[in-house]
Write an enzyme that holds these catalytic residues in place. Structure first.
Site, PDB file in Angstrom:
ATOM      1  N   ASP A 105       0.920  -1.128   0.000  1.00 37.82           N
ATOM      2  CA  ASP A 105       0.000   0.000   0.000  1.00 37.82           C
ATOM      3  C   ASP A 105       0.961   1.179   0.000  1.00 37.82           C
ATOM      4  O   ASP A 105       1.629   1.432   1.015  1.00 37.82           O
ATOM      5  CB  ASP A 105      -0.869   0.005   1.267  1.00 37.82           C
ATOM      6  CG  ASP A 105      -1.869   1.135   1.229  1.00 37.82           C
ATOM      7  OD1 ASP A 105      -1.433   2.284   1.052  1.00 37.82           O
ATOM      8  OD2 ASP A 105      -3.074   0.891   1.356  1.00 37.82           O
ATOM      9  N   HIS A 106       1.093   1.847  -1.137  1.00 38.92           N
ATOM     10  CA  HIS A 106       2.225   2.782  -1.235  1.00 38.92           C
ATOM     11  C   HIS A 106       2.123   3.931  -0.229  1.00 38.92           C
ATOM     12  O   HIS A 106       3.118   4.568   0.080  1.00 38.92           O
ATOM     13  CB  HIS A 106       2.439   3.275  -2.679  1.00 38.92           C
ATOM     14  CG  HIS A 106       1.523   4.364  -3.125  1.00 38.92           C
ATOM     15  ND1 HIS A 106       0.259   4.126  -3.594  1.00 38.92           N
ATOM     16  CD2 HIS A 106       1.683   5.709  -3.164  1.00 38.92           C
ATOM     17  CE1 HIS A 106      -0.312   5.282  -3.913  1.00 38.92           C
ATOM     18  NE2 HIS A 106       0.530   6.264  -3.661  1.00 38.92           N
ATOM     19  N   HIS A 155      -5.739   2.954   1.252  1.00 41.91           N
ATOM     20  CA  HIS A 155      -4.831   4.016   1.716  1.00 41.91           C
ATOM     21  C   HIS A 155      -5.373   4.763   2.942  1.00 41.91           C
ATOM     22  O   HIS A 155      -4.658   5.004   3.909  1.00 41.91           O
ATOM     23  CB  HIS A 155      -4.598   5.054   0.609  1.00 41.91           C
ATOM     24  CG  HIS A 155      -4.067   4.485  -0.666  1.00 41.91           C
ATOM     25  ND1 HIS A 155      -3.150   3.459  -0.717  1.00 41.91           N
ATOM     26  CD2 HIS A 155      -4.317   4.812  -1.967  1.00 41.91           C
ATOM     27  CE1 HIS A 155      -2.856   3.189  -1.987  1.00 41.91           C
ATOM     28  NE2 HIS A 155      -3.559   3.986  -2.763  1.00 41.91           N
TER      29      HIS A 155
HETATM   30  C1  BG6 Z   1      -3.488   5.121  -6.271  1.00 34.04           C
HETATM   31  C2  BG6 Z   1      -4.864   5.309  -6.843  1.00 34.04           C
HETATM   32  O1  BG6 Z   1      -3.450   3.995  -5.436  1.00 34.04           O
HETATM   33  O2  BG6 Z   1      -3.145   6.284  -5.510  1.00 34.04           O
HETATM   34  C3  BG6 Z   1      -4.918   6.545  -7.701  1.00 34.04           C
HETATM   35  O3  BG6 Z   1      -5.201   4.170  -7.619  1.00 34.04           O
HETATM   36  C4  BG6 Z   1      -4.434   7.753  -6.927  1.00 34.04           C
HETATM   37  O4  BG6 Z   1      -6.227   6.777  -8.189  1.00 34.04           O
HETATM   38  C5  BG6 Z   1      -3.091   7.473  -6.275  1.00 34.04           C
HETATM   39  O5  BG6 Z   1      -4.313   8.833  -7.832  1.00 34.04           O
HETATM   40  C6  BG6 Z   1      -2.714   8.610  -5.351  1.00 34.04           C
HETATM   41  O6  BG6 Z   1      -1.407   8.425  -4.872  1.00 34.04           O
HETATM   42  P1  BG6 Z   1      -0.521   9.637  -4.374  1.00 34.04           P
HETATM   43  O7  BG6 Z   1       0.714   9.006  -3.836  1.00 34.04           O
HETATM   44  O8  BG6 Z   1      -0.283  10.511  -5.569  1.00 34.04           O
HETATM   45  O9  BG6 Z   1      -1.319  10.365  -3.338  1.00 34.04           O
END
Ligand code: BG6
Length: 488
Positions: free
Chosen positions: A179-180, A242
């Site tokens: 989960d990045h 997230h």
């Molecule tokens: C991804 C979603 O997991 O996270 C995207 O699938 C979203 O829709 C993105 O834009 C947002 O990531 P970050 O790191 O730019 O907030």
């Protein structure tokens, strides 16, 4: 870090290009890769090792946060990369792959430590895991690990079915679910801040905290992902994973030196204490929104329903705001407000901890109301942690004014989420990965909302692109006497 083989499915794909190769390169520059290491890229395209390496180099030039002036370093880095054509569904291809991996292991004297990174669509997770098992690729003398990235299922039932299949080939300890958001440096810093500071631990509860606000506002619309997004919406795309992970990371109470087992246990405890919603009552605490045409930075943009590839009459959610309650000793009575959406006024990702107001009899009252103390963990557009306190302004009339203490000032160069996560996966540290228990509990919690949305029990609130979402999202807080911080 032990020598190993990195087996990358989807090596010609977008994620590999934008995130994985740049992350590996930065780890390489920081000497955070194993001393001996081989990467086997897999894809359907007919590429040679040379063209693969050239593509990797190109993606680093385009997407890496750092470059190197020394060309020999790049050469050394890509030397570890090999390419192999593989059709995900063909069992024979896995036997050829096994042969190639064994050959590399022998040539480079690598132990049988294999990390299988699935940078492919979720529909491929199960067949790949099965083929890894059946071909004997996963029968190793060393360790094996599986790295996958959301979505983990589409709802509770499909997530359970997927997990069931994966667990036939890999044990839970071998599965690293990315989960990045958990790789974001500020999330990791927040955890360390709580863990290592008694002053923070002492106030991390309902005695001092009035509410918690977790925001992930995006400016982008559906982009080129209509086919995917129109089936998932903000709830599945961002909230179930997230946003709930950010909630868990904020609410856990960690003693010093907690290992990953402890983190998992505590996160699970938070999820279990999350008050469940009833399908019929979702409307009371969840706002479902969709953007209409509007203007972003002075440019007109289309509404969601007019974006290319979106189904006519879609009721998909591009925005969700919710009020959550954790019913435990620490958090009972502290609302957690969470919101995320597309085509909002600005890109901002932050957690705001709002502390309770001081007693009204405070002497500073004679100068008017004082601002509450805030702890702000900002992930985007800047990465910073700030504490808002009140101090006396001696240059003016001695009034009490908010001052900001930068705990982590913006501007310091930090590794990207994928660097942190890949490094941890290589090291076998699963602290910042999503455990199945959390994923399952998150789906279970979200399930009544999914159903309420599907059955249209929750009104779809339209909001103009370029705003902060539907006004009902503000009312969610104002009815409790609060407001979203930092909305301009
Ligand atoms: C991804 C979603 O997991 O996270 C995207 O699938 C979203 O829709 C993105 O834009 C947002 O990531 P970050 O790191 O730019 O907030």
């Amino acid at each position: 870090m032990e020598p190993m083989t990195f087996v990358l499915f989807g090596a010609t794909g977008d994620l590999a290009k934008r995130k994985i190769y740049p992350a590996l390169f930065n780890l390489f520059l920081d000497r955070k890769l194993p001393s001996s290491f081989s990467l086997i890229g897999l894809g359907r395209r007919e590429w040679s090792d040379e063209s693969f390496r050239a593509n990797v180099e190109q993606s680093i030039r385009e997407f890496s946060r750092r470059q190197s002036n020394d060309p020999s370093l790049m050469k050394q880095f890509v030397e570890a990369f090999r390419y192999h054509v593989l059709d995900i569904g063909r069992q024979e291809d896995y036997l050829d792959l096994k042969h190639l991996i064994e050959q590399c292991e022998e040539e480079l004297h690598l132990p049988q430590n294999r990390l299988f990174y699935l940078s492919v669509g979720p529909e491929h997770f199960q067949p790949i895991a099965m083929n890894i098992q059946q071909s004997g690729l996963g029968s190793v003398n060393g360790w094996k690990r599986l790295v996958i990235e959301k979505p983990f299922g589409h709802d509770l039932q499909s997530a359970r079915a997927l997990n069931e299949k994966l667990s036939q080939a890999f044990t839970e300890n071998e599965i690293f679910r990315i989960d990045h958001y958990l790789g974001k440096p500020m999330v990791q810093k927040l955890e360390a801040l709580q863990q290592n500071n008694l002053v923070i631990q002492g106030i991390w509860n309902n005695r001092y905290i009035a509410n918690v606000q977790i925001t992930a506002n995006e400016t982008v619309g559906v982009e080129e992902r209509a086919g995917y997004y129109d089936h998932v919406g903000a709830l599945r795309d961002m909230f179930q994973n997230h946003m709930l992970q950010l909630l868990m990371m904020t609410a856990i109470q960690l003693p010093r030196e907690s290992g990953f087992d402890e983190v998992r246990v505590k996160k699970k405890r938070v999820m279990k204490a999350l008050e469940p919603l009833q399908k019929q009552n979702v409307t009371a605490s969840v706002i479902r929104g969709q953007y209409t045409a509007g203007s972003m930075k002075g440019q007109p943009v289309a509404g969601y329903v007019d974006e290319p590839g979106i189904m006519a009459g879609t009721m998909n959610d591009t925005f969700i705001a919710a009020k959550l309650q954790i019913d435990d000793y620490y958090w009972r009575g502290v609302p957690f407000y969470i919101r995320t959406g597309k085509r909002l006024k600005e890109k901002s990702t932050r957690i705001v901890i709002e502390f309770k107001e001081q007693f009204i009899s405070s002497p500073s009252e004679k100068h008017g109301r004082i601002e509450p103390n805030l702890l702000v963990i900002e992930m985007s557009p800047n990465e910073s942690i700030t504490l808002q306190l009140n101090s006396k302004d001696l240059s003016g009339e001695g009034e009490v004014k908010p001052v900001h203490i930068d705990i982590h000032p913006a501007g310091e160069e930090l590794p990207e989420a994928y660097e942190n996560l890949i490094r941890d996966a290589l090291a076998g540290d699963s602290t910042f990965f999503a455990h199945w228990d959390e994923v399952e509990l998150a789906w279970a919690w979200a399930q009544p909302i999914l159903e309420a949305f599907e059955e249209n029990l929750v009104p779809l609130r339209l909001y103009e692109a370029g705003t902060y979402g539907p006004p009902e999202s503000d009312e969610l807080l104002s009815q409790d006497g609060y407001h979203w911080w930092f909305d301009a």
